[in-house]
Scaffold this active site. Sequence first.
Site, mmCIF file in Angstrom:
data_model
loop_
_atom_site.group_PDB
_atom_site.id
_atom_site.type_symbol
_atom_site.label_atom_id
_atom_site.label_comp_id
_atom_site.label_asym_id
_atom_site.label_seq_id
_atom_site.Cartn_x
_atom_site.Cartn_y
_atom_site.Cartn_z
ATOM 1 N N TRP A 101 0.818 -1.216 0.000
ATOM 2 C CA TRP A 101 0.000 0.000 0.000
ATOM 3 C C TRP A 101 0.847 1.260 0.000
ATOM 4 O O TRP A 101 0.564 2.207 -0.740
ATOM 5 C CB TRP A 101 -0.983 -0.017 1.173
ATOM 6 C CG TRP A 101 -2.068 -1.000 0.913
ATOM 7 C CD1 TRP A 101 -2.254 -2.219 1.487
ATOM 8 C CD2 TRP A 101 -3.111 -0.876 -0.065
ATOM 9 N NE1 TRP A 101 -3.343 -2.860 0.937
ATOM 10 C CE2 TRP A 101 -3.891 -2.063 -0.009
ATOM 11 C CE3 TRP A 101 -3.462 0.118 -0.969
ATOM 12 C CZ2 TRP A 101 -4.997 -2.271 -0.835
ATOM 13 C CZ3 TRP A 101 -4.576 -0.092 -1.790
ATOM 14 C CH2 TRP A 101 -5.328 -1.270 -1.724
ATOM 15 N N ASP A 176 -1.797 6.281 6.678
ATOM 16 C CA ASP A 176 -2.893 5.477 6.145
ATOM 17 C C ASP A 176 -3.182 4.422 7.205
ATOM 18 O O ASP A 176 -2.439 3.461 7.353
ATOM 19 C CB ASP A 176 -2.462 4.845 4.823
ATOM 20 C CG ASP A 176 -3.487 3.873 4.252
ATOM 21 O OD1 ASP A 176 -4.491 3.587 4.938
ATOM 22 O OD2 ASP A 176 -3.266 3.371 3.137
ATOM 23 N N LYS A 200 -12.893 -2.072 6.669
ATOM 24 C CA LYS A 200 -12.154 -3.071 7.416
ATOM 25 C C LYS A 200 -12.576 -3.105 8.886
ATOM 26 O O LYS A 200 -12.900 -4.148 9.435
ATOM 27 C CB LYS A 200 -10.652 -2.814 7.285
ATOM 28 C CG LYS A 200 -10.180 -2.842 5.838
ATOM 29 C CD LYS A 200 -8.741 -2.442 5.682
ATOM 30 C CE LYS A 200 -8.349 -2.326 4.221
ATOM 31 N NZ LYS A 200 -8.457 -3.570 3.457
#
Length: 369
Positions: A101, A176, A200
């Site tokens: 990511w 993040d 999530k």
Amino acid sequence: MNRPYNFSAGPAAIPAEVLQQAASEMLDWHGSGMGVMEMSHRGKEFLSIYQQAEADLRTLLAVPANFKILFMQGGGLAENAIVPLNLSRAAAVDFVVTGSWSQKSQKEARKYASEVNIAASSQDSDFTTLPAPATWSLSRGASYLHICSNETINGIEFHELPDLKALGSDAPLVIDFSSHVASRSVDWSRVGLAFGGAQKNLGPAGLTLVVVREDLLGHALPACPSAFDYKTVADNESMYNTPPTWGIYVAGLTFQWLLRQREGELTGVAAMEQRNIAKAELLYNAIDASQLYVNKVAVNCRSRMNIPFFLRDESRNDAFLAGARERGLLQLKGHKSVGGMRASVYNAMPLAGVQALVDYMREFEQKRA
């Protein structure tokens, strides 16, 4: 209700209590004669939902008063563009690359920043370690430094956020925190901006959370779309464009569920952190004690949320997954880019679910010893 245990990395499991409440209110929210998906985002009914959700989230994450909470769309991938559009000021930005990511984030930022400096990377270890902050090569005058504080695919987590001031940098820290938001506390004194998709730990896909310090607002590049300008979104209380109303509603129910959680004297996020530590230790201990399973991540930076593991004999992968499905243990296949298995044990996953997985793993190993 006897539901399977869902170990998906996202969209992920939502607490059953939240789903049941959403189902009961689907056709008629609080006597309004409308479901939430049918409401005007500017009507008093939805505004009350939004205001409660914002207040509960501020309480849950202990967000200071000088930070704005924005409810946006586009997920983490969109924020990889929206962050540099708002914060780069077309100057240099720093990245610490620790997995898939953060690798995507730095590539996207190159479209908007004049320079992207890779301050540190753990690619040489195949993203199984974290580079020590003392070794980072920070740019002088960088507009911000970006980290992914939990790498969903690689199973890496910063258990302590870096103190950039102690490293001699005045750059705001951007995190993040998509895959571990609300699983542990956040040291906001070290953060300038945090973002994460809701799918999530917080609710359904479609909602993106941004928590941004007020002094970072108002610096968007001229090319930044108005709907992505953090100041515009903040000034309009996330209502500049039609927000993801259903996502905000379900996330709000999840915030209330989280606030109700208890572990001894602990409540809310503190209770969840203790519970998450116990879940992660149970699974990692089982993997480490095994002759069949292996986790490749350094012990000091193993994720509590996303636990990848591999069978030493990968010819057994399909049999393992088939047996897991029969036991009601779902979505354990690892990400296609790394293979193996992955158990995502977010807040909605109870300890009983992890214990059921551990019991199955031991049984599978014993039968094939």
